[in-house]
Design a protein around this motif. Structure first.
Motif, PDB file in Angstrom:
ATOM      1  N   ARG A 111     -44.255 -13.390  29.693  1.00 19.49           N
ATOM      2  CA  ARG A 111     -42.694 -12.993  29.641  1.00 19.49           C
ATOM      3  C   ARG A 111     -42.809 -11.481  30.272  1.00 19.49           C
ATOM      4  O   ARG A 111     -42.051 -11.096  31.150  1.00 19.49           O
ATOM      5  N   HIS A 112     -43.742 -10.738  30.093  1.00 22.32           N
ATOM      6  CA  HIS A 112     -44.202  -9.464  30.758  1.00 22.32           C
ATOM      7  C   HIS A 112     -44.191  -9.487  32.392  1.00 22.32           C
ATOM      8  O   HIS A 112     -43.447  -8.687  32.994  1.00 22.32           O
ATOM      9  N   LEU A 113     -44.949 -10.343  32.721  1.00 20.17           N
ATOM     10  CA  LEU A 113     -45.055 -10.504  34.015  1.00 20.17           C
ATOM     11  C   LEU A 113     -43.886 -11.112  34.821  1.00 20.17           C
ATOM     12  O   LEU A 113     -43.513 -10.818  35.968  1.00 20.17           O
ATOM     13  N   ARG A 114     -42.853 -11.688  34.245  1.00 15.27           N
ATOM     14  CA  ARG A 114     -41.535 -12.175  34.682  1.00 15.27           C
ATOM     15  C   ARG A 114     -40.895 -10.793  35.271  1.00 15.27           C
ATOM     16  O   ARG A 114     -40.299 -11.115  36.224  1.00 15.27           O
ATOM     17  N   ASN A 115     -40.757  -9.946  34.315  1.00 13.47           N
ATOM     18  CA  ASN A 115     -40.204  -8.826  34.637  1.00 13.47           C
ATOM     19  C   ASN A 115     -40.552  -8.117  35.784  1.00 13.47           C
ATOM     20  O   ASN A 115     -39.760  -7.469  36.873  1.00 13.47           O
ATOM     21  N   VAL A 116     -42.003  -7.831  35.897  1.00 13.24           N
ATOM     22  CA  VAL A 116     -42.584  -7.269  37.100  1.00 13.24           C
ATOM     23  C   VAL A 116     -42.415  -8.072  38.303  1.00 13.24           C
ATOM     24  O   VAL A 116     -42.027  -7.533  39.409  1.00 13.24           O
ATOM     25  N   MET A 117     -42.331  -9.366  38.152  1.00 14.62           N
ATOM     26  CA  MET A 117     -42.130 -10.026  39.315  1.00 14.62           C
ATOM     27  C   MET A 117     -40.838 -10.095  39.764  1.00 14.62           C
ATOM     28  O   MET A 117     -40.412 -10.019  41.298  1.00 14.62           O
ATOM     29  N   ALA A 118     -39.669  -9.887  39.055  1.00 12.42           N
ATOM     30  CA  ALA A 118     -38.496  -9.722  39.417  1.00 12.42           C
ATOM     31  C   ALA A 118     -38.314  -8.402  40.398  1.00 12.42           C
ATOM     32  O   ALA A 118     -37.573  -8.291  41.310  1.00 12.42           O
ATOM     33  N   HIS A 119     -38.868  -7.371  39.905  1.00 16.42           N
ATOM     34  CA  HIS A 119     -39.013  -6.144  40.549  1.00 16.42           C
ATOM     35  C   HIS A 119     -39.511  -6.230  41.975  1.00 16.42           C
ATOM     36  O   HIS A 119     -39.306  -5.749  42.826  1.00 16.42           O
ATOM     37  N   SER A 120     -40.713  -7.073  41.883  1.00 14.16           N
ATOM     38  CA  SER A 120     -41.634  -7.214  43.145  1.00 14.16           C
ATOM     39  C   SER A 120     -40.902  -8.060  44.102  1.00 14.16           C
ATOM     40  O   SER A 120     -40.822  -7.672  45.400  1.00 14.16           O
ATOM     41  N   ARG A 121     -40.088  -9.138  43.693  1.00 11.85           N
ATOM     42  CA  ARG A 121     -39.323  -9.720  44.530  1.00 11.85           C
ATOM     43  C   ARG A 121     -38.191  -8.669  45.463  1.00 11.85           C
ATOM     44  O   ARG A 121     -37.843  -8.827  46.579  1.00 11.85           O
ATOM     45  N   LEU A 122     -37.560  -7.832  44.373  1.00 13.46           N
ATOM     46  CA  LEU A 122     -36.451  -7.224  44.995  1.00 13.46           C
ATOM     47  C   LEU A 122     -37.432  -5.907  46.092  1.00 13.46           C
ATOM     48  O   LEU A 122     -36.494  -5.458  47.209  1.00 13.46           O
ATOM     49  N   ASP A 124     -39.666  -6.951  48.007  1.00 15.49           N
ATOM     50  CA  ASP A 124     -40.272  -7.757  49.170  1.00 15.49           C
ATOM     51  C   ASP A 124     -41.755  -7.780  48.836  1.00 15.49           C
ATOM     52  O   ASP A 124     -42.764  -7.789  49.766  1.00 15.49           O
ATOM     53  N   GLN A 125     -42.362  -8.086  47.664  1.00 17.12           N
ATOM     54  CA  GLN A 125     -43.682  -7.905  47.486  1.00 17.12           C
ATOM     55  C   GLN A 125     -44.329  -9.204  46.568  1.00 17.12           C
ATOM     56  O   GLN A 125     -44.548  -9.032  45.277  1.00 17.12           O
ATOM     57  N   GLU A 126     -43.850 -10.283  47.129  1.00 14.88           N
ATOM     58  CA  GLU A 126     -44.226 -11.472  46.573  1.00 14.88           C
ATOM     59  C   GLU A 126     -45.587 -11.763  46.203  1.00 14.88           C
ATOM     60  O   GLU A 126     -46.667 -11.302  46.837  1.00 14.88           O
ATOM     61  N   VAL A 127     -45.907 -12.440  45.115  1.00 10.86           N
ATOM     62  CA  VAL A 127     -47.378 -12.751  44.673  1.00 10.86           C
ATOM     63  C   VAL A 127     -47.694 -14.009  44.822  1.00 10.86           C
ATOM     64  O   VAL A 127     -46.727 -15.041  44.482  1.00 10.86           O
ATOM     65  N   THR A 128     -48.908 -14.347  45.084  1.00  7.04           N
ATOM     66  CA  THR A 128     -49.154 -15.907  45.472  1.00  7.04           C
ATOM     67  C   THR A 128     -49.584 -16.750  44.067  1.00  7.04           C
ATOM     68  O   THR A 128     -49.758 -15.728  43.168  1.00  7.04           O
ATOM     69  N   PRO A 129     -49.325 -17.640  43.916  1.00  2.48           N
ATOM     70  CA  PRO A 129     -49.623 -18.416  42.624  1.00  2.48           C
ATOM     71  C   PRO A 129     -50.877 -18.305  42.113  1.00  2.48           C
ATOM     72  O   PRO A 129     -51.059 -18.000  40.919  1.00  2.48           O
ATOM     73  N   ASP A 130     -51.896 -18.164  42.966  1.00  3.49           N
ATOM     74  CA  ASP A 130     -53.125 -17.953  42.471  1.00  3.49           C
ATOM     75  C   ASP A 130     -53.459 -16.427  41.830  1.00  3.49           C
ATOM     76  O   ASP A 130     -53.906 -16.259  40.632  1.00  3.49           O
ATOM     77  N   ASP A 131     -52.734 -15.564  42.499  1.00  6.82           N
ATOM     78  CA  ASP A 131     -52.798 -14.172  42.112  1.00  6.82           C
ATOM     79  C   ASP A 131     -52.022 -14.042  40.897  1.00  6.82           C
ATOM     80  O   ASP A 131     -52.382 -13.375  40.111  1.00  6.82           O
ATOM     81  N   LEU A 132     -51.028 -14.763  40.899  1.00  3.80           N
ATOM     82  CA  LEU A 132     -50.101 -14.704  39.451  1.00  3.80           C
ATOM     83  C   LEU A 132     -50.904 -15.291  38.368  1.00  3.80           C
ATOM     84  O   LEU A 132     -50.960 -14.531  37.129  1.00  3.80           O
ATOM     85  N   GLU A 133     -51.699 -16.381  38.724  1.00  2.51           N
ATOM     86  CA  GLU A 133     -52.222 -16.794  37.354  1.00  2.51           C
ATOM     87  C   GLU A 133     -53.422 -16.201  37.096  1.00  2.51           C
ATOM     88  O   GLU A 133     -53.703 -15.919  35.801  1.00  2.51           O
ATOM     89  N   ALA A 134     -54.178 -15.194  37.965  1.00  3.73           N
ATOM     90  CA  ALA A 134     -55.155 -14.359  37.550  1.00  3.73           C
ATOM     91  C   ALA A 134     -54.521 -13.200  36.905  1.00  3.73           C
ATOM     92  O   ALA A 134     -55.111 -12.685  35.854  1.00  3.73           O
ATOM     93  N   GLN A 135     -53.122 -12.673  37.309  1.00  5.17           N
ATOM     94  CA  GLN A 135     -52.713 -11.502  36.509  1.00  5.17           C
ATOM     95  C   GLN A 135     -52.442 -12.022  35.250  1.00  5.17           C
ATOM     96  O   GLN A 135     -52.562 -11.282  34.204  1.00  5.17           O
TER      97      GLN A 135
END
Length: 153
Positions: A111-122, A124-135
């Motif tokens: 839930r916390h990282l969804r918010n962070v990912m939304a800002h990252s997409r805005l 243009d700082q996408e995270v790979t699935p492996d990096d996301l899982e590690a985070q």
């Protein structure tokens, strides 16, 4: 230190529950424990009422209250005493306590990282699935140790 004590406490409780096996076998019979035991003992509702010091008309209401889960614990204690029984009271987790904490920490991290990912997409700082899982794993580990793990904000 306190965090380690909570984890140790969870582990001790999990071990204690594991020693007792599947406690769902102790689910009440369809007629409830009071009626089932009373019938097995050959005790009439009048007998039980006299032993409890109540009017006989209370016994069907007490038995119904047990089946409907509205019977007060103090009344159940009085019934148990009148039937020479003990009450064994426990809240039995459906899964391990450690597992519940791990699942909640993971949900909270996602839930916390969804918010962070939304800002990252805005930005243009996408995270790979492996990096996301590690985070998620790292953040879940941190959340497991926090006192506010179960807060729903």
């Amino acid at each position: 230190m306190l965090r380690d004590k909570r984890a140790q406490s969870r582990r001790r409780l999990d071990q204690r529950f594991d020693r007792h096996g599947d406690l769902t076998d102790l689910a009440p019979p369809p007629q409830g424990w009071i009626r089932t035991l009373r019938d097995s003992l050959g005790m009439t509702s009048g007998d039980l009422a006299r032993r409890m010091g109540v009017h006989p008309s209370r016994i069907p209401a007490i038995e119904r209250g047990e089946r409907e889960r509205t019977l007060k614990l103090d009344t159940l204690t009085r019934v148990a005493d009148a039937m020479q029984c003990d009450i064994v009271y426990a809240l039995v987790p459906r899964t391990s306590l450690d597992g519940m904490v791990a699942d909640q920490a993971r949900r909270r991290a996602i839930r916390h990282l969804r918010n962070v990912m939304a800002h990252s997409r805005l930005e243009d700082q996408e995270v790979t699935p492996d990096d996301l899982e590690a985070q998620i794993d790292d953040l879940a580990f941190e959340f497991r140790r926090r006192r506010d793990l179960w807060r729903t904000d």
